[in-house]
Scaffold this motif. Structure first.
Motif, PDB file in Angstrom:
ATOM      1  N   UNK A  75      -7.135  15.763   8.468  1.00  0.00           N
ATOM      2  CA  UNK A  75      -7.161  16.888   6.330  1.00  0.00           C
ATOM      3  C   UNK A  75      -7.836  15.674   5.479  1.00  0.00           C
ATOM      4  N   UNK A  76      -8.727  15.268   5.998  1.00  0.00           N
ATOM      5  CA  UNK A  76      -9.482  14.172   5.273  1.00  0.00           C
ATOM      6  C   UNK A  76      -8.494  13.864   4.280  1.00  0.00           C
ATOM      7  N   UNK A  77      -7.476  13.679   3.790  1.00  0.00           N
ATOM      8  CA  UNK A  77      -6.040  12.188   3.269  1.00  0.00           C
ATOM      9  C   UNK A  77      -6.352  11.048   3.777  1.00  0.00           C
ATOM     10  N   UNK A  78      -6.677  10.025   2.574  1.00  0.00           N
ATOM     11  CA  UNK A  78      -6.630   8.980   2.620  1.00  0.00           C
ATOM     12  C   UNK A  78      -5.631   8.545   2.896  1.00  0.00           C
ATOM     13  N   UNK A  79      -4.701   7.557   3.394  1.00  0.00           N
ATOM     14  CA  UNK A  79      -3.310   6.495   3.509  1.00  0.00           C
ATOM     15  C   UNK A  79      -3.180   5.409   2.992  1.00  0.00           C
ATOM     16  N   UNK A  80      -2.448   5.679   2.099  1.00  0.00           N
ATOM     17  CA  UNK A  80      -1.754   3.595   1.480  1.00  0.00           C
ATOM     18  C   UNK A  80      -0.767   3.920   2.313  1.00  0.00           C
ATOM     19  N   UNK A  81      -0.117   2.355   2.425  1.00  0.00           N
ATOM     20  CA  UNK A  81       0.949   2.070   3.757  1.00  0.00           C
ATOM     21  C   UNK A  81       1.355   0.828   2.532  1.00  0.00           C
ATOM     22  N   UNK A  82       2.905   1.111   2.280  1.00  0.00           N
ATOM     23  CA  UNK A  82       3.183  -0.078   2.346  1.00  0.00           C
ATOM     24  C   UNK A  82       4.658  -1.082   3.129  1.00  0.00           C
ATOM     25  N   UNK A  83       4.687  -2.317   3.321  1.00  0.00           N
ATOM     26  CA  UNK A  83       5.315  -3.105   4.315  1.00  0.00           C
ATOM     27  C   UNK A  83       5.162  -4.296   4.248  1.00  0.00           C
ATOM     28  N   UNK A  84       6.779  -4.801   4.429  1.00  0.00           N
ATOM     29  CA  UNK A  84       7.246  -5.733   4.243  1.00  0.00           C
ATOM     30  C   UNK A  84       6.432  -6.954   4.877  1.00  0.00           C
ATOM     31  N   UNK A  85       5.114  -6.986   5.655  1.00  0.00           N
ATOM     32  CA  UNK A  85       4.719  -7.399   6.192  1.00  0.00           C
ATOM     33  C   UNK A  85       4.534  -8.403   7.508  1.00  0.00           C
ATOM     34  N   UNK A  86       5.663  -7.935   8.341  1.00  0.00           N
ATOM     35  CA  UNK A  86       6.249  -8.834   9.350  1.00  0.00           C
ATOM     36  C   UNK A  86       6.241  -7.866  10.177  1.00  0.00           C
ATOM     37  N   UNK A  87       5.839  -6.976  10.651  1.00  0.00           N
ATOM     38  CA  UNK A  87       5.338  -6.558  11.667  1.00  0.00           C
ATOM     39  C   UNK A  87       3.738  -6.419  11.582  1.00  0.00           C
ATOM     40  N   UNK A  88       3.149  -6.802  11.021  1.00  0.00           N
ATOM     41  CA  UNK A  88       1.407  -7.050  10.749  1.00  0.00           C
ATOM     42  C   UNK A  88       0.936  -7.064  11.798  1.00  0.00           C
ATOM     43  N   UNK A  89       1.369  -8.451  12.339  1.00  0.00           N
ATOM     44  CA  UNK A  89       0.256  -9.452  13.321  1.00  0.00           C
ATOM     45  C   UNK A  89       0.558  -8.019  14.846  1.00  0.00           C
ATOM     46  N   UNK A  90       1.913  -7.550  14.673  1.00  0.00           N
ATOM     47  CA  UNK A  90       1.543  -6.329  16.148  1.00  0.00           C
ATOM     48  C   UNK A  90       1.165  -5.003  16.126  1.00  0.00           C
TER      49      UNK A  90
END
Length: 291
Positions: A75-90
């Motif tokens: 749908x031509x939408x860009x995404x920003x995601x906010x994370x605590x960073x603990x699951x980035x490696x997975x």
């Protein structure tokens, strides 16, 4: 037609941490499914070019997130995601391969705000490993956040900040001192597509605390609007409990909710720099716009 800079979608209100700066939700825990997400995207796509996976919860816990990225790309939408960073490696592979993912905001202040069995260096290593890989393999912007600075009223959990800055310098191979740079500005470009943003701790809006007065400005319903995991539409990303329920996108059209009396009154009030909702009169973040 009103166009928002961003629309927040809470794809889950479940989190794997319990940060002392986040309000505790009394809402039923839920993960948004593909059908619900696709319906929301179809409703909101005329009103924005950017969706933010943020409100409450840790978005990387939702196992449907890959499909959400695909639907946004379609749908031509860009995404920003906010994370605590603990699951980035997975989740690094699915994030780096997501064609719709524009930016990942990483809240490093969540580490000190929790009791953790993980060592600080291990946590920062995981975060910087993702950042370095994302820089190499994608165009994703990585924005590191330390929103735990003291202000006149609040003391942030920030005893580890200097150690965090030193680890960032080492792991990102920076040739300058972050501590020195932060004496000049709280927003720093660390590398191409990598940024550090520091800010003061703030009080979340809470209906039970004292009012800051009616003279309030906010970008809610002007630049942004939010949708909670159960479909409740709220004026901004800080209404964690859906106190200002404008409607429910699963029960009525999004356009009807935006044109409703409550939403119109809020928008018109902020146009006059007046808060018409009691919750908005008790928002610590809104005090930033008074300075």
């Amino acid at each position: 037609m009103r166009k928002f800079k961003k629309i927040y979608i809470e794809i889950t209100n479940v989190c794997n941490l319990s940060c002392n700066f986040c309000p505790k939700t009394n809402r039923k825990y839920k993960f948004m499914n593909r059908e619900e997400f696709n319906y929301i995207i179809n409703e909101i796509k005329p009103y924005t070019n950017h969706v933010y996976f943020h409100l409450m919860g840790e978005p990387l816990l939702n196992e449907n997130i890959e499909g959400f990225f695909e639907e946004c790309h379609k749908n031509e939408l860009m995404v920003n995601l906010t994370t605590n960073g603990t699951l980035l490696n997975k989740n690094s592979e699915k994030l780096i391969n997501a064609k719709s993912l524009r930016q990942v905001n990483i809240s490093l202040h969540s580490f000190e705000a929790n009791e953790s069995n993980v060592e600080l260096y291990e946590y920062i290593n995981r975060v910087t490993d993702f950042i370095n890989e994302a820089r190499e393999k994608s165009d994703i912007i990585c924005a590191i956040r330390l929103w735990n600075m003291d202000n006149e009223e609040l003391k942030g959990a920030n005893k580890l900040n200097l150690e965090i800055l030193n680890l960032l310098e080492k792991n990102l191979n920076l040739d300058f001192s972050l501590a020195e740079k932060l004496q000049e500005t709280h927003k720093i470009k660390l590398k191409d597509k990598v940024y550090l943003n520091m800010a003061e701790k703030f009080n979340w809006p809470d209906i039970s605390i004292n009012s800051i007065g009616e003279e309030v400005f906010c970008h809610g319903l002007r630049n942004q609007v939010g949708i909670l995991v159960d479909g409740t539409v709220v004026p901004c990303c800080l209404d964690s409990e859906g106190t200002i329920e404008l409607g429910n996108v699963f029960k009525e059209r999004f356009v009807s909710i935006l044109e409703g009396k409550r939403a119109s009154d809020i928008y018109n009030g902020f146009s006059r720099r007046v808060a018409v909702e009691d919750l908005c009169k008790r928002c610590g973040y809104a005090t930033r716009f008074k300075k």
